[in-house]
Design a protein around this motif. Sequence first.
Motif, PDB file in Angstrom:
ATOM      1  N   ASP A  81      79.597  67.522  52.246  1.00  0.00           N
ATOM      2  CA  ASP A  81      80.137  66.965  51.013  1.00  0.00           C
ATOM      3  C   ASP A  81      81.165  67.894  50.386  1.00  0.00           C
ATOM      4  O   ASP A  81      82.147  67.435  49.803  1.00  0.00           O
ATOM      5  CB  ASP A  81      79.001  66.697  50.021  1.00  0.00           C
ATOM      6  CG  ASP A  81      78.090  65.577  50.494  1.00  0.00           C
ATOM      7  OD1 ASP A  81      78.558  64.727  51.278  1.00  0.00           O
ATOM      8  OD2 ASP A  81      76.916  65.547  50.082  1.00  0.00           O
ATOM      9  N   SER A  82      80.920  69.204  50.453  1.00  0.00           N
ATOM     10  CA  SER A  82      81.852  70.149  49.840  1.00  0.00           C
ATOM     11  C   SER A  82      83.220  70.101  50.514  1.00  0.00           C
ATOM     12  O   SER A  82      84.257  70.146  49.848  1.00  0.00           O
ATOM     13  CB  SER A  82      81.281  71.576  49.921  1.00  0.00           C
ATOM     14  OG  SER A  82      81.044  71.948  51.269  1.00  0.00           O
ATOM     15  N   ILE A  83      83.240  69.974  51.838  1.00  0.00           N
ATOM     16  CA  ILE A  83      84.506  69.901  52.565  1.00  0.00           C
ATOM     17  C   ILE A  83      85.242  68.607  52.215  1.00  0.00           C
ATOM     18  O   ILE A  83      86.449  68.601  51.963  1.00  0.00           O
ATOM     19  CB  ILE A  83      84.266  69.980  54.076  1.00  0.00           C
ATOM     20  CG1 ILE A  83      83.559  71.303  54.452  1.00  0.00           C
ATOM     21  CG2 ILE A  83      85.570  69.857  54.837  1.00  0.00           C
ATOM     22  CD1 ILE A  83      84.386  72.522  54.198  1.00  0.00           C
ATOM     23  N   ARG A  84      84.520  67.505  52.170  1.00  0.00           N
ATOM     24  CA  ARG A  84      85.146  66.228  51.849  1.00  0.00           C
ATOM     25  C   ARG A  84      85.716  66.241  50.439  1.00  0.00           C
ATOM     26  O   ARG A  84      86.846  65.789  50.199  1.00  0.00           O
ATOM     27  CB  ARG A  84      84.120  65.104  51.998  1.00  0.00           C
ATOM     28  CG  ARG A  84      83.585  64.930  53.406  1.00  0.00           C
ATOM     29  CD  ARG A  84      82.527  63.875  53.481  1.00  0.00           C
ATOM     30  NE  ARG A  84      83.044  62.560  53.137  1.00  0.00           N
ATOM     31  CZ  ARG A  84      82.300  61.457  53.155  1.00  0.00           C
ATOM     32  NH1 ARG A  84      81.028  61.519  53.506  1.00  0.00           N
ATOM     33  NH2 ARG A  84      82.818  60.296  52.835  1.00  0.00           N
ATOM     34  N   SER A  85      84.951  66.755  49.487  1.00  0.00           N
ATOM     35  CA  SER A  85      85.410  66.799  48.105  1.00  0.00           C
ATOM     36  C   SER A  85      86.656  67.662  47.965  1.00  0.00           C
ATOM     37  O   SER A  85      87.624  67.276  47.285  1.00  0.00           O
ATOM     38  CB  SER A  85      84.287  67.328  47.206  1.00  0.00           C
ATOM     39  OG  SER A  85      84.726  67.483  45.882  1.00  0.00           O
ATOM     40  N   MET A  86      86.645  68.823  48.623  1.00  0.00           N
ATOM     41  CA  MET A  86      87.790  69.729  48.529  1.00  0.00           C
ATOM     42  C   MET A  86      89.023  69.112  49.177  1.00  0.00           C
ATOM     43  O   MET A  86      90.143  69.214  48.638  1.00  0.00           O
ATOM     44  CB  MET A  86      87.450  71.064  49.201  1.00  0.00           C
ATOM     45  CG  MET A  86      88.520  72.130  49.015  1.00  0.00           C
ATOM     46  SD  MET A  86      88.700  72.567  47.279  1.00  0.00           S
ATOM     47  CE  MET A  86      90.002  73.783  47.384  1.00  0.00           C
ATOM     48  N   THR A  87      88.858  68.452  50.302  1.00  0.00           N
ATOM     49  CA  THR A  87      89.994  67.839  50.990  1.00  0.00           C
ATOM     50  C   THR A  87      90.605  66.726  50.149  1.00  0.00           C
ATOM     51  O   THR A  87      91.829  66.609  50.052  1.00  0.00           O
ATOM     52  CB  THR A  87      89.543  67.285  52.350  1.00  0.00           C
ATOM     53  OG1 THR A  87      88.911  68.329  53.102  1.00  0.00           O
ATOM     54  CG2 THR A  87      90.727  66.762  53.131  1.00  0.00           C
ATOM     55  N   VAL A  88      89.760  65.900  49.522  1.00  0.00           N
ATOM     56  CA  VAL A  88      90.260  64.821  48.671  1.00  0.00           C
ATOM     57  C   VAL A  88      91.032  65.391  47.485  1.00  0.00           C
ATOM     58  O   VAL A  88      92.085  64.866  47.096  1.00  0.00           O
ATOM     59  CB  VAL A  88      89.089  63.939  48.191  1.00  0.00           C
ATOM     60  CG1 VAL A  88      89.547  62.968  47.118  1.00  0.00           C
ATOM     61  CG2 VAL A  88      88.502  63.164  49.361  1.00  0.00           C
ATOM     62  N   ARG A  89      90.542  66.472  46.898  1.00  0.00           N
ATOM     63  CA  ARG A  89      91.242  67.085  45.769  1.00  0.00           C
ATOM     64  C   ARG A  89      92.610  67.619  46.181  1.00  0.00           C
ATOM     65  O   ARG A  89      93.597  67.477  45.441  1.00  0.00           O
ATOM     66  CB  ARG A  89      90.400  68.219  45.189  1.00  0.00           C
ATOM     67  CG  ARG A  89      89.151  67.743  44.452  1.00  0.00           C
ATOM     68  CD  ARG A  89      88.344  68.910  43.945  1.00  0.00           C
ATOM     69  NE  ARG A  89      87.116  68.477  43.286  1.00  0.00           N
ATOM     70  CZ  ARG A  89      86.199  69.308  42.811  1.00  0.00           C
ATOM     71  NH1 ARG A  89      86.380  70.620  42.925  1.00  0.00           N
ATOM     72  NH2 ARG A  89      85.119  68.840  42.226  1.00  0.00           N
ATOM     73  N   VAL A  90      92.673  68.232  47.351  1.00  0.00           N
ATOM     74  CA  VAL A  90      93.957  68.754  47.830  1.00  0.00           C
ATOM     75  C   VAL A  90      94.948  67.619  48.058  1.00  0.00           C
ATOM     76  O   VAL A  90      96.134  67.720  47.691  1.00  0.00           O
ATOM     77  CB  VAL A  90      93.745  69.569  49.124  1.00  0.00           C
ATOM     78  CG1 VAL A  90      95.083  69.924  49.760  1.00  0.00           C
ATOM     79  CG2 VAL A  90      92.967  70.846  48.821  1.00  0.00           C
ATOM     80  N   ILE A  91      94.477  66.516  48.639  1.00  0.00           N
ATOM     81  CA  ILE A  91      95.354  65.373  48.881  1.00  0.00           C
ATOM     82  C   ILE A  91      95.869  64.801  47.559  1.00  0.00           C
ATOM     83  O   ILE A  91      97.057  64.483  47.401  1.00  0.00           O
ATOM     84  CB  ILE A  91      94.615  64.296  49.698  1.00  0.00           C
ATOM     85  CG1 ILE A  91      94.340  64.811  51.117  1.00  0.00           C
ATOM     86  CG2 ILE A  91      95.416  63.006  49.751  1.00  0.00           C
ATOM     87  CD1 ILE A  91      93.444  63.914  51.926  1.00  0.00           C
ATOM     88  N   LYS A  92      94.988  64.671  46.575  1.00  0.00           N
ATOM     89  CA  LYS A  92      95.406  64.177  45.265  1.00  0.00           C
ATOM     90  C   LYS A  92      96.446  65.090  44.632  1.00  0.00           C
ATOM     91  O   LYS A  92      97.445  64.624  44.055  1.00  0.00           O
ATOM     92  CB  LYS A  92      94.196  64.046  44.344  1.00  0.00           C
ATOM     93  CG  LYS A  92      93.256  62.906  44.682  1.00  0.00           C
ATOM     94  CD  LYS A  92      92.117  62.846  43.680  1.00  0.00           C
ATOM     95  CE  LYS A  92      91.182  61.688  43.968  1.00  0.00           C
ATOM     96  NZ  LYS A  92      90.055  61.637  42.995  1.00  0.00           N
ATOM     97  N   ALA A  93      96.213  66.403  44.715  1.00  0.00           N
ATOM     98  CA  ALA A  93      97.150  67.355  44.133  1.00  0.00           C
ATOM     99  C   ALA A  93      98.523  67.260  44.794  1.00  0.00           C
ATOM    100  O   ALA A  93      99.560  67.339  44.116  1.00  0.00           O
ATOM    101  CB  ALA A  93      96.593  68.769  44.250  1.00  0.00           C
ATOM    102  N   LEU A  94      98.560  67.062  46.102  1.00  0.00           N
ATOM    103  CA  LEU A  94      99.842  66.937  46.806  1.00  0.00           C
ATOM    104  C   LEU A  94     100.593  65.685  46.370  1.00  0.00           C
ATOM    105  O   LEU A  94     101.816  65.714  46.179  1.00  0.00           O
ATOM    106  CB  LEU A  94      99.596  66.916  48.323  1.00  0.00           C
ATOM    107  CG  LEU A  94      99.152  68.238  48.958  1.00  0.00           C
ATOM    108  CD1 LEU A  94      98.843  68.030  50.437  1.00  0.00           C
ATOM    109  CD2 LEU A  94     100.218  69.317  48.792  1.00  0.00           C
ATOM    110  N   VAL A  95      99.871  64.577  46.211  1.00  0.00           N
ATOM    111  CA  VAL A  95     100.527  63.338  45.778  1.00  0.00           C
ATOM    112  C   VAL A  95     101.100  63.499  44.370  1.00  0.00           C
ATOM    113  O   VAL A  95     102.237  63.091  44.088  1.00  0.00           O
ATOM    114  CB  VAL A  95      99.529  62.165  45.835  1.00  0.00           C
ATOM    115  CG1 VAL A  95     100.151  60.900  45.240  1.00  0.00           C
ATOM    116  CG2 VAL A  95      99.101  61.907  47.272  1.00  0.00           C
TER     117      VAL A  95
END
Length: 316
Positions: A81-95
């Motif tokens: 879950d921690s990896i998924r949450s962090m990856t989603v946050r990074v994607i949102k920040a890039l957008v």
Amino acid sequence: MIFLQDDTTKTAEEAIVNNEPFSWNNAGELILGKLGRWLDSFITNLPNIVLAIVVFILFIIASKYIGKLFNKVILKRVKQDSIRSMTVRVIKALVILIGFFFALGLLNLDKVLTSVLAGAGVVGLAIGLALQGTLNNTFSGVILSFLPNIQLGDWVETNGFAGSVVDINLRSIIVKGSDNNLVMIPNSKIIDEPFKNFSQTPRSRVFVNCGVGYESDLDSVRDMTIELIEKVFPQKPGEEVEFFYQEFGDSSINFVLRFWVDVTKNRDNLVAQNKAILEIKRLYDANDINIPFPIRTLDFGKNKFRSETLTISNKE
């Protein structure tokens, strides 16, 4: 972008350029002139400002849906879950960051955009140097989360530790050993060092070492032992029990026995070895096959012992 300038403002600026004596009237005229030009510029670029704000808001909204899409579709295989949450946050920040750059472009702020990019590069470099070890573990954790060779629940041996993988986060992999203690191993260590995974293969070979006396019939011992192991541990197609004599030892002829069993963790290996040793010992006892062990005899010599005793008696 066109700025309007009246004659009053121009006169005040010329007075400052010509180093004329300070005048409150000139200062006031200059300030009012600046404010007027800014207001005119704001009114002129108001449509671009509104459009930039709308575009930026749309990118913020889009980042939420893109993050959900990645979480459902692309990150399905990631169990942590921690990896998924962090990856989603990074994607949102890039957008959102892309939307910010688009908004600056609509405002024709090319110089500001260049300055922001240069500043981001410098800040990123400084952060990367300061957090080199942490970032290394973070990227290693992301890599581990996508590797099929190590998953939650797998029994692994690495860096001198063995246990079941209970968590993989952005800093370390957590392993629960057979003593029920948790060991946190940095992700970079797992990436850089070899590790053994018992759970990736349902069947593994078990090794048992033993020895028999020199007086034994070696062919009979081999056939008898192989027959026993095939009965206790049925082998599947393509598998076989292997028996090899290895050396002439000090007191025995030593051999190694190899056979296949279901092994998904180290305990399964120990259980199979224990069962095989018990069955082999019973078989050898029933057939009078000797399993020698080293015997050390201390011989002081009768005369030497007597002379030492007399010597001690004379001293007394």
